[in-house]
Structures are given as C-alpha cells and as structure tokens.
Design an enzyme around this catalytic site. Structure first.
Site, short mmCIF file in Angstrom:
data_model
loop_
_atom_site.label_atom_id
_atom_site.label_comp_id
_atom_site.label_asym_id
_atom_site.label_seq_id
_atom_site.Cartn_x
_atom_site.Cartn_y
_atom_site.Cartn_z
N ASP A 120 6.49 4.36 31.25
CA ASP A 120 7.40 4.24 32.40
C ASP A 120 8.87 4.29 31.98
O ASP A 120 9.76 3.96 32.76
CB ASP A 120 7.10 2.95 33.20
CG ASP A 120 7.36 1.67 32.39
OD1 ASP A 120 7.80 1.76 31.22
OD2 ASP A 120 7.12 0.58 32.94
N GLU B 189 11.66 -3.11 31.71
CA GLU B 189 10.94 -2.31 32.69
C GLU B 189 11.89 -1.70 33.72
O GLU B 189 13.05 -2.11 33.82
CB GLU B 189 9.91 -3.21 33.39
CG GLU B 189 8.87 -3.82 32.46
CD GLU B 189 7.80 -2.84 32.00
OE1 GLU B 189 8.09 -1.64 31.81
OE2 GLU B 189 6.65 -3.28 31.81
N ASP C 158 10.58 -7.73 20.62
CA ASP C 158 9.96 -8.51 21.70
C ASP C 158 8.73 -9.28 21.23
O ASP C 158 8.21 -9.05 20.15
CB ASP C 158 9.63 -7.59 22.89
CG ASP C 158 9.10 -6.23 22.46
OD1 ASP C 158 8.62 -6.11 21.31
OD2 ASP C 158 9.16 -5.29 23.26
N HIS D 38 10.34 2.51 29.55
CA HIS D 38 10.96 1.27 29.05
C HIS D 38 11.25 1.34 27.56
O HIS D 38 10.56 2.03 26.81
CB HIS D 38 10.12 0.04 29.40
CG HIS D 38 8.82 -0.11 28.67
ND1 HIS D 38 7.63 -0.39 29.31
CD2 HIS D 38 8.50 -0.05 27.36
CE1 HIS D 38 6.66 -0.49 28.42
NE2 HIS D 38 7.16 -0.27 27.22
C1 F6R Z 1 7.13 -2.74 21.37
C2 F6R Z 1 8.01 -2.29 22.43
C3 F6R Z 1 7.56 -1.33 23.47
C4 F6R Z 1 6.74 -0.16 22.93
C5 F6R Z 1 6.29 0.74 24.07
C6 F6R Z 1 5.39 1.86 23.56
O1 F6R Z 1 7.80 -3.65 20.51
O2 F6R Z 1 9.10 -2.72 22.47
O3 F6R Z 1 8.66 -0.85 24.17
O4 F6R Z 1 7.53 0.55 22.03
O5 F6R Z 1 5.61 0.00 25.01
O6 F6R Z 1 4.21 1.32 23.07
P1 F6R Z 1 3.17 2.24 22.27
O7 F6R Z 1 3.83 2.62 21.01
O8 F6R Z 1 2.00 1.32 22.02
O9 F6R Z 1 2.85 3.40 23.13
#
Ligand code: F6R
Length: 259
Positions: A136, A143, A67, A138
C-alpha cells in the site's frame, strides 16, 4: 531519486549490499537505519558475506530499526528484534549493545518513541537508512493517511498490511498479527542522509509507481522520498513494471553506478 532496475531480486540485493558495504567502509562509525520483512533478507545475507570475507567490519556501527509490534517481547519469534538478531546481527560482527529496536512492551509508548528520537539525534542522525515498501506504499509502518512530517509514534496497521504480514509471517494467521506498532515517522526517515529502498515482485508494482511517479501524498507515504536528495530504489523488473520512465531511470542509475 535514483531507480536501479535489475533482472532479479538477487542482483538488486547484491548491488544494494555493495552500497551499504561502501558506506561502512568509508565511515566505520556509520549509523544505520534498518528494516525487517521478507525483502531485505537477501541483502542482509550479502552484507554478511562481505563481513566473512573481511571486506568490512560493523564493530563500530550503530543501528536503529524502523519499527516493532506493540505487545511483542523481543524474544517472541515474530518480533522485529528477534528477526534482526536472526537475519543480520548474528551474521555480522556488530555489537548487540549498539543495535536498537523499539520496545513494543514499553509501559509508556509515547515516552519510548520520544526517547528513540532523542537517541538517534544524539548519535548524529542516520547516515544510511534501509527501507522496504508495503504493497500500500507504506514505509516503516506509516500507512496511507499518515502525515509526511510524522515522527516516531504508535501507529495502526491497515487490514491490507495485516494480511500481507500474515502471509509472510505469523504462519498465515491474521488474527495473531498485532494491530498496532511503534514506528519511525516519515519525517524521521526522511532526515536520513542516504536512503536505500528495496522493492521486489509484482505485489509491489503499484507501490513503486506511487513512490516514484505518483504525486507526493500521504496516501502513499513512500512518495515523500521524492523530496530526498540521495535516495536509491533497488527493484526487480516485476516491481518496476508500471514505471513510465523505467528505461530512462535504469540507464541513468546504471551509468551513475558504473555498471
Ligand atoms: C519493516 C517495515 C515495513 C516493510 C514492508 C514490506 O521493518 O518497516 O515497511 O518494509 O511492510 O515488507 P516485506 O519486505 O515483508 O514485503
């Protein structure tokens, strides 16, 4: 789904990195799917150590990231392209031309997403996809409320993700976190041949519970991984705390990994 429960995130990151290294050794032309965020940083450091020790080379590896924020240039220090360059690509011998991150500045976002899907397909699909998980539930930026069959598209971040991301990045300034991102879809992710998801800390307890033991629901998009037949969840004790069958999973995965 295999759940590897480690005492610390350091231990879990080492094991996950070993799995990536083994994949690239087995197939030097591996197509990797990569994630950003705080979680994979330790694993990326371990991957870099293996390159330095000449155990593996990424010269022929191609990568596609999950992303990117809409509106940020790849040179912006909070963009995911910048993050990947700093936290992994500069530390391994991958060719930068073989690394792909969605362009958050694309004039036509839909076209950008469709082209990304085509590129992945043309490369033969993703062999190993690295994932983190949002508090959450995701995966990528899919989301709650996102179809489990979704494809790469422009998505909208929840207030809780904006808060999480501001806490870890953007110097805590929630207002600076973009509200939209381009993200691989859940359906896109689930097509990867192998999946390695990392989850650390208390903040991820509910997400891990939903992902592993919850019903498969678009309310926790990580739960779609339950239908994948080669998915490995590497977590620390804190993130695994709410799992009912924690001990069983830990024993089974340790046995399979020969630990
Ligand atoms: C990042 C991504 C997100 C993160 C998730 C956890 O490329 O796709 O899904 O993996 O938000 O983020 P952290 O590791 O910062 O807790």
């Amino acid at each position: 789904m295999e759940v590897v429960v480690c005492k610390t995130k350091e231990e879990a990151s080492k094991l996950a990195a070993e799995m990536v290294t083994a994949q690239v050794k087995k197939n030097p032309k591996t197509v990797l799917g990569l994630a950003t965020g705080a979680t994979p940083v330790l694993m990326y450091n371990e991957m870099a150590k293996a390159v330095k020790a000449k155990k593996v080379s990424y010269k022929q590896v191609k990568s596609w990231n999950l992303d990117e924020y809409v509106g940020l240039a790849g040179t912006h220090d909070q963009s995911y392209r910048y993050f990947m360059n700093e936290n992994l690509f500069k530390k391994i011998d991958i060719q930068i031309k073989n690394t792909h991150v969605l362009n958050g500045l694309a004039k036509d976002l839909e076209k950008e997403c469709a082209a990304y899907e085509r590129q992945i397909k043309a490369a033969g699909g993703i062999d190993l996809q690295v994932l983190g998980i949002g508090s959450d539930g995701h995966i990528a930026f899919n989301e709650p409320g996102t179809s489990l069959k979704s494809r790469t598209s422009c998505v909208y971040l929840t207030p809780s993700t904006i808060k999480d991301n501001a806490r870890l990045f953007f110097k805590g300034k929630e207002k600076e976190v973009p509200t939209r991102a381009l993200s691989m879809g859940v359906g896109t992710i689930c097509e990867a041949k192998k999946i390695v998801l990392l989850a650390f800390g208390e903040n991820k307890q509910n997400a891990v519970k939903g992902c592993v033991e919850g019903p498969m629901t678009q309310f926790c998009t990580a739960s779609a991984l339950q239908a994948h037949n080669d998915c490995w969840i590497f977590c620390d004790e804190a993130a695994a705390k709410k799992l009912t069958l924690k001990k069983y999973y830990a024993w089974r995965s340790a046995t399979k990994l020969g630990l």
